[in-house]
Design a protein around this motif. Sequence first.
Motif, PDB file in Angstrom:
ATOM      1  N   SER A  41       0.861  -1.190   0.000  1.00 29.66           N
ATOM      2  CA  SER A  41       0.000   0.000   0.000  1.00 29.66           C
ATOM      3  C   SER A  41       0.897   1.239   0.000  1.00 29.66           C
ATOM      4  N   LEU A  42       0.302   2.377  -0.271  1.00 31.19           N
ATOM      5  CA  LEU A  42       1.073   3.625  -0.275  1.00 31.19           C
ATOM      6  C   LEU A  42       1.699   3.906   1.098  1.00 31.19           C
ATOM      7  N   PRO A  43       0.937   3.750   2.208  1.00 35.58           N
ATOM      8  CA  PRO A  43       1.570   3.992   3.518  1.00 35.58           C
ATOM      9  C   PRO A  43       2.767   3.078   3.769  1.00 35.58           C
ATOM     10  N   LEU A  44       2.658   1.797   3.373  1.00 33.64           N
ATOM     11  CA  LEU A  44       3.779   0.875   3.592  1.00 33.64           C
ATOM     12  C   LEU A  44       4.946   1.225   2.672  1.00 33.64           C
ATOM     13  N   ALA A  45       4.650   1.637   1.448  1.00 30.90           N
ATOM     14  CA  ALA A  45       5.708   2.042   0.510  1.00 30.90           C
ATOM     15  C   ALA A  45       6.469   3.243   1.076  1.00 30.90           C
ATOM     16  N   PHE A  46       5.753   4.193   1.672  1.00 28.82           N
ATOM     17  CA  PHE A  46       6.413   5.357   2.273  1.00 28.82           C
ATOM     18  C   PHE A  46       7.248   4.930   3.485  1.00 28.82           C
ATOM     19  N   LYS A  47       6.744   3.952   4.219  1.00 31.56           N
ATOM     20  CA  LYS A  47       7.487   3.457   5.381  1.00 31.56           C
ATOM     21  C   LYS A  47       8.790   2.800   4.922  1.00 31.56           C
ATOM     22  N   ILE A  48       8.700   2.044   3.825  1.00 26.29           N
ATOM     23  CA  ILE A  48       9.892   1.397   3.263  1.00 26.29           C
ATOM     24  C   ILE A  48      10.897   2.472   2.834  1.00 26.29           C
ATOM     25  N   ALA A  49      10.379   3.508   2.178  1.00 30.44           N
ATOM     26  CA  ALA A  49      11.253   4.604   1.736  1.00 30.44           C
ATOM     27  C   ALA A  49      11.939   5.257   2.935  1.00 30.44           C
ATOM     28  N   ALA A  50      11.203   5.423   4.010  1.00 30.88           N
ATOM     29  CA  ALA A  50      11.767   6.054   5.217  1.00 30.88           C
ATOM     30  C   ALA A  50      12.845   5.166   5.836  1.00 30.88           C
ATOM     31  N   VAL A  51      12.612   3.861   5.852  1.00 29.41           N
ATOM     32  CA  VAL A  51      13.598   2.925   6.427  1.00 29.41           C
ATOM     33  C   VAL A  51      14.904   2.973   5.638  1.00 29.41           C
ATOM     34  N   PHE A  52      14.801   3.085   4.316  1.00 32.52           N
ATOM     35  CA  PHE A  52      16.005   3.139   3.486  1.00 32.52           C
ATOM     36  C   PHE A  52      16.520   4.575   3.292  1.00 32.52           C
ATOM     37  N   SER A  53      15.793   5.533   3.830  1.00 37.59           N
ATOM     38  CA  SER A  53      16.153   6.963   3.685  1.00 37.59           C
ATOM     39  C   SER A  53      16.338   7.339   2.212  1.00 37.59           C
ATOM     40  N   LEU A  54      15.406   6.891   1.410  1.00 40.54           N
ATOM     41  CA  LEU A  54      15.453   7.194  -0.027  1.00 40.54           C
ATOM     42  C   LEU A  54      14.088   7.695  -0.477  1.00 40.54           C
ATOM     43  N   PRO A  55      14.067   8.484  -1.561  1.00 38.69           N
ATOM     44  CA  PRO A  55      12.752   8.847  -2.112  1.00 38.69           C
ATOM     45  C   PRO A  55      12.052   7.596  -2.643  1.00 38.69           C
ATOM     46  N   ILE A  56      10.767   7.589  -2.560  1.00 40.89           N
ATOM     47  CA  ILE A  56       9.977   6.398  -2.912  1.00 40.89           C
ATOM     48  C   ILE A  56      10.231   5.966  -4.370  1.00 40.89           C
ATOM     49  N   GLU A  57      10.456   6.955  -5.254  1.00 42.14           N
ATOM     50  CA  GLU A  57      10.645   6.618  -6.672  1.00 42.14           C
ATOM     51  C   GLU A  57      12.001   5.966  -6.942  1.00 42.14           C
ATOM     52  N   GLN A  58      12.904   6.030  -5.982  1.00 39.27           N
ATOM     53  CA  GLN A  58      14.189   5.328  -6.153  1.00 39.27           C
ATOM     54  C   GLN A  58      14.097   3.874  -5.699  1.00 39.27           C
ATOM     55  N   ILE A  59      12.972   3.519  -5.152  1.00 39.18           N
ATOM     56  CA  ILE A  59      12.767   2.125  -4.703  1.00 39.18           C
ATOM     57  C   ILE A  59      11.743   1.425  -5.595  1.00 39.18           C
ATOM     58  N   PHE A  60      10.676   2.126  -5.888  1.00 35.73           N
ATOM     59  CA  PHE A  60       9.592   1.533  -6.680  1.00 35.73           C
ATOM     60  C   PHE A  60       9.464   2.234  -8.027  1.00 35.73           C
ATOM     61  N   SER A  61       9.110   1.443  -9.040  1.00 35.64           N
ATOM     62  CA  SER A  61       8.809   2.044 -10.340  1.00 35.64           C
ATOM     63  C   SER A  61       7.751   1.198 -11.033  1.00 35.64           C
ATOM     64  N   ALA A  62       6.956   1.867 -11.838  1.00 31.72           N
ATOM     65  CA  ALA A  62       5.934   1.142 -12.601  1.00 31.72           C
ATOM     66  C   ALA A  62       6.629   0.271 -13.635  1.00 31.72           C
ATOM     67  N   ASP A  63       6.027  -0.850 -13.981  1.00 31.53           N
ATOM     68  CA  ASP A  63       6.634  -1.773 -14.948  1.00 31.53           C
ATOM     69  C   ASP A  63       7.022  -1.069 -16.251  1.00 31.53           C
ATOM     70  N   GLU A  64       6.118  -0.205 -16.746  1.00 31.53           N
ATOM     71  CA  GLU A  64       6.355   0.456 -18.032  1.00 31.53           C
ATOM     72  C   GLU A  64       7.566   1.388 -17.927  1.00 31.53           C
ATOM     73  N   VAL A  65       7.662   2.089 -16.778  1.00 22.61           N
ATOM     74  CA  VAL A  65       8.774   3.021 -16.574  1.00 22.61           C
ATOM     75  C   VAL A  65      10.091   2.247 -16.524  1.00 22.61           C
ATOM     76  N   ALA A  66      10.080   1.107 -15.795  1.00 20.11           N
ATOM     77  CA  ALA A  66      11.294   0.298 -15.665  1.00 20.11           C
ATOM     78  C   ALA A  66      11.712  -0.259 -17.021  1.00 20.11           C
ATOM     79  N   GLN A  67      10.711  -0.689 -17.823  1.00 18.07           N
ATOM     80  CA  GLN A  67      11.020  -1.244 -19.144  1.00 18.07           C
ATOM     81  C   GLN A  67      11.601  -0.177 -20.060  1.00 18.07           C
ATOM     82  N   ALA A  68      11.037   1.029 -19.978  1.00 20.47           N
ATOM     83  CA  ALA A  68      11.517   2.114 -20.827  1.00 20.47           C
ATOM     84  C   ALA A  68      12.960   2.501 -20.489  1.00 20.47           C
ATOM     85  N   ALA A  69      13.290   2.374 -19.205  1.00 17.77           N
ATOM     86  CA  ALA A  69      14.635   2.744 -18.755  1.00 17.77           C
ATOM     87  C   ALA A  69      15.680   1.713 -19.168  1.00 17.77           C
ATOM     88  N   GLU A  70      15.219   0.474 -19.413  1.00 12.04           N
ATOM     89  CA  GLU A  70      16.177  -0.607 -19.727  1.00 12.04           C
ATOM     90  C   GLU A  70      16.672  -0.534 -21.173  1.00 12.04           C
TER      91      GLU A  70
END
Lengths: 70, 136
Positions: A41-70
């Motif tokens: 969920s969004l709250p858990l994703a933000f919690k994960i980001a906080a634990v790693f001290s990273l912005p959420i977008e550096q941890i999670f990405s949509a499949d299409e975004v990840a494919q485009a980057a590859e």
Amino acid sequence: MRNRLKVLRAERNWSQADLADKLDVSRQSVNAIETGKYDPSLPLAFKIAAVFSLPIEQIFSADEVAQAAE
Amino acid sequence: MSNCSESAGKPAAARLFRDMFGAGMIYLTAVLGAGLAIKGFAPPQWLAALLAVAPIAPALLMLAAQLRYMRALDEFQRGVQSEAVLIAAAVIAFGTLAYGQLEDMAGFPDLSMMWVFPAFCVVWSAATLFVRLRYK
């Protein structure tokens, strides 16, 4: 959705159980998120980001975004 | 009943087992007591009906234990349990419907509806294992 949880966890030498403790979830939950079988969920994703001290977008990405980057 | 996992789920599962065991014992005692009282004293029908449904009160403690368990789980585990409950509800609903037709149309022996709840618990546990396999 894709995520870099496994890599980030390995960089910090954390086991799945360590991360689960930090997030206050079960180890199975961490495993399911890491393997892409469960999208947090969004709250858990933000919690994960906080634990790693990273912005959420550096941890999670949509499949299409990840494919485009590859 | 439904098992759980490490971290957030393990204490919840232990508490569920303890609560379910306690409530189950009270329920069984109440069922046996009510049965013996009805057979031994042959009370009027209204009192027999009252005694017969009295064990539902401790059975509701089991429901409370289940709800407490679900609330203690993390979001992933709660999702697994929700899916397992849905599967169990569907299996029991269609199973009882099918058996009802077998009773009515094919002469199968009558079964007490008392078995529905225990059957639901068994199917729920099996469904939990089944759903978890998908996330392995």
